[in-house]
Design a protein around this motif. Structure first.
Motif, PDB file in Angstrom:
ATOM      1  N   LEU A  44       0.827  -1.205   0.000  1.00  0.00           N
ATOM      2  CA  LEU A  44       0.000   0.000   0.000  1.00  0.00           C
ATOM      3  C   LEU A  44       0.865   1.260   0.000  1.00  0.00           C
ATOM      4  CD1 LEU A  44      -2.757  -1.060   2.561  1.00  0.00           C
ATOM      5  CD2 LEU A  44      -3.037  -0.772   0.091  1.00  0.00           C
ATOM      6  N   ILE A  45       1.942   1.226   0.772  1.00  0.00           N
ATOM      7  CA  ILE A  45       2.845   2.382   0.823  1.00  0.00           C
ATOM      8  C   ILE A  45       3.516   2.580  -0.534  1.00  0.00           C
ATOM      9  CG2 ILE A  45       4.965   3.277   1.868  1.00  0.00           C
ATOM     10  CD1 ILE A  45       4.120   1.807   4.454  1.00  0.00           C
ATOM     11  N   THR A  46       3.892   1.476  -1.179  1.00  0.00           N
ATOM     12  CA  THR A  46       4.507   1.560  -2.512  1.00  0.00           C
ATOM     13  C   THR A  46       3.526   2.117  -3.526  1.00  0.00           C
ATOM     14  OG1 THR A  46       5.956  -0.324  -2.048  1.00  0.00           O
ATOM     15  CG2 THR A  46       5.600   0.245  -4.364  1.00  0.00           C
ATOM     16  N   GLY A  58      -5.747   5.834   3.296  1.00  0.00           N
ATOM     17  CA  GLY A  58      -7.037   5.625   3.937  1.00  0.00           C
ATOM     18  C   GLY A  58      -7.212   4.190   4.412  1.00  0.00           C
ATOM     19  N   ILE A  59      -6.706   3.224   3.633  1.00  0.00           N
ATOM     20  CA  ILE A  59      -6.787   1.815   4.042  1.00  0.00           C
ATOM     21  C   ILE A  59      -5.909   1.568   5.267  1.00  0.00           C
ATOM     22  CG2 ILE A  59      -6.349  -0.562   3.342  1.00  0.00           C
ATOM     23  CD1 ILE A  59      -6.925   0.296   0.464  1.00  0.00           C
ATOM     24  N   LEU A  60      -4.702   2.152   5.250  1.00  0.00           N
ATOM     25  CA  LEU A  60      -3.821   2.036   6.414  1.00  0.00           C
ATOM     26  C   LEU A  60      -4.482   2.656   7.646  1.00  0.00           C
ATOM     27  CD1 LEU A  60      -0.406   2.954   4.758  1.00  0.00           C
ATOM     28  CD2 LEU A  60      -1.143   0.690   5.518  1.00  0.00           C
ATOM     29  N   ARG A  63      -6.912   0.316   9.146  1.00  0.00           N
ATOM     30  CA  ARG A  63      -6.262  -0.803   9.824  1.00  0.00           C
ATOM     31  C   ARG A  63      -5.719  -0.420  11.198  1.00  0.00           C
ATOM     32  NH1 ARG A  63      -2.638  -3.654   4.971  1.00  0.00           N
ATOM     33  NH2 ARG A  63      -4.432  -4.268   3.683  1.00  0.00           N
ATOM     34  N   TYR A  64      -5.197   0.791  11.310  1.00  0.00           N
ATOM     35  CA  TYR A  64      -4.394   1.104  12.495  1.00  0.00           C
ATOM     36  C   TYR A  64      -4.851   2.321  13.311  1.00  0.00           C
ATOM     37  CZ  TYR A  64      -1.174  -2.189  10.331  1.00  0.00           C
ATOM     38  OH  TYR A  64      -0.616  -3.304   9.769  1.00  0.00           O
ATOM     39  N   SER A  65      -5.880   3.014  12.873  1.00  0.00           N
ATOM     40  CA  SER A  65      -6.251   4.241  13.592  1.00  0.00           C
ATOM     41  C   SER A  65      -6.679   3.956  15.030  1.00  0.00           C
ATOM     42  CB  SER A  65      -7.372   4.980  12.857  1.00  0.00           C
ATOM     43  OG  SER A  65      -8.531   4.172  12.764  1.00  0.00           O
ATOM     44  N   HIS A  66      -7.339   2.800  15.259  1.00  0.00           N
ATOM     45  CA  HIS A  66      -7.771   2.486  16.622  1.00  0.00           C
ATOM     46  C   HIS A  66      -6.574   2.246  17.536  1.00  0.00           C
ATOM     47  CE1 HIS A  66      -7.151  -1.428  14.775  1.00  0.00           C
ATOM     48  NE2 HIS A  66      -7.167  -1.992  15.979  1.00  0.00           N
TER      49      HIS A  66
END
Length: 224
Positions: A44-46, A58-60, A63-66
């Protein structure tokens, strides 16, 4: 399920929705998300670096905002500030992801978010220290005799400026930096090269000398 956890998860969803709306207002985000749901963080970063499409971030975020929210709350001890911090962290990522080579995003994000929170705490401590220093010296203005009874503000300012000119160089410099430029003791020390103890001494002695001179100037004022 614990009510606190339900509320926490609900807030996470609100923040996720806000960020998705922030990074991309497209109505096809869910379709996009489903397409890349199995992509690794590194992929996703790539993709983001190659296309500059914020939806990958936005997908990341989903996954990790919580996890970031929980970390921010741990450090900042305030729900609203933690929620604001999450938005700021992921918004900063839109620039910073392109600057770093990241192998393990989850652990990198943890350190990145922790450093952000520590910087916020340092800012908070710096502001608190300034407030305490100002509070410590606030009585200077309150105690100056008869200034509240002067009829014109210009007269007060002129009297203050006249009195400051009678201070020695070090006292004058520290008084002006502290009261008129809102510098802290540490900042004054950095600007002048004086030690913190010297700065405090110059301000304290300068206040006393100013008070004496202002009393003298007031007594010299003609009546009426």
């Amino acid at each position: 399920m614990n009510l606190t956890k339900i509320i926490f998860d609900f807030k996470c969803q609100i923040i996720i929705g806000y960020f998705i709306n922030l990074v991309n207002k497209s109505t096809d985000f869910l379709v996009f998300d489903n397409k890349y749901t199995n992509s690794s963080d590194k992929e996703l970063i790539t993709f983001f670096s190659e296309t500059d499409d914020n939806r990958y971030v936005g997908i990341l975020y989903q996954r990790y905002s919580h996890l970031v929210l929980g970390l921010c709350f741990k450090y900042l001890k305030n729900k609203n500030e933690a929620e604001d911090a999450v938005i700021q962290i992921f918004t900063k990522l839109l620039q910073d992801l392109k600057k770093h080579k990241i192998e393990y995003f989850k652990s990198w994000l943890y350190v990145y978010s922790k450093n952000f929170c520590l910087m916020e705490l340092r800012k908070r401590q710096s502001l608190l220290k300034k407030e305490l220093e100002l509070k410590e010296n606030a009585h200077f203005f309150v105690d100056m005799p008869d200034l509240d009874h002067l009829k014109e503000k210009e007269r007060q300012i002129g009297m203050m400026e006249s009195a400051i000119q009678f201070l020695n160089k070090e006292q004058k410099m520290c008084i002006e930096l502290f009261y008129f430029q809102n510098k802290s003791y540490i900042e004054i020390s950095e600007v002048t090269g004086f030690s913190n103890n010297d700065v405090k001494s110059y301000i304290q002695n300068g206040k006393r000398n100013l008070k004496i001179k202002i009393e003298s100037l007031i007594n010299e004022q003609p009546e009426g």
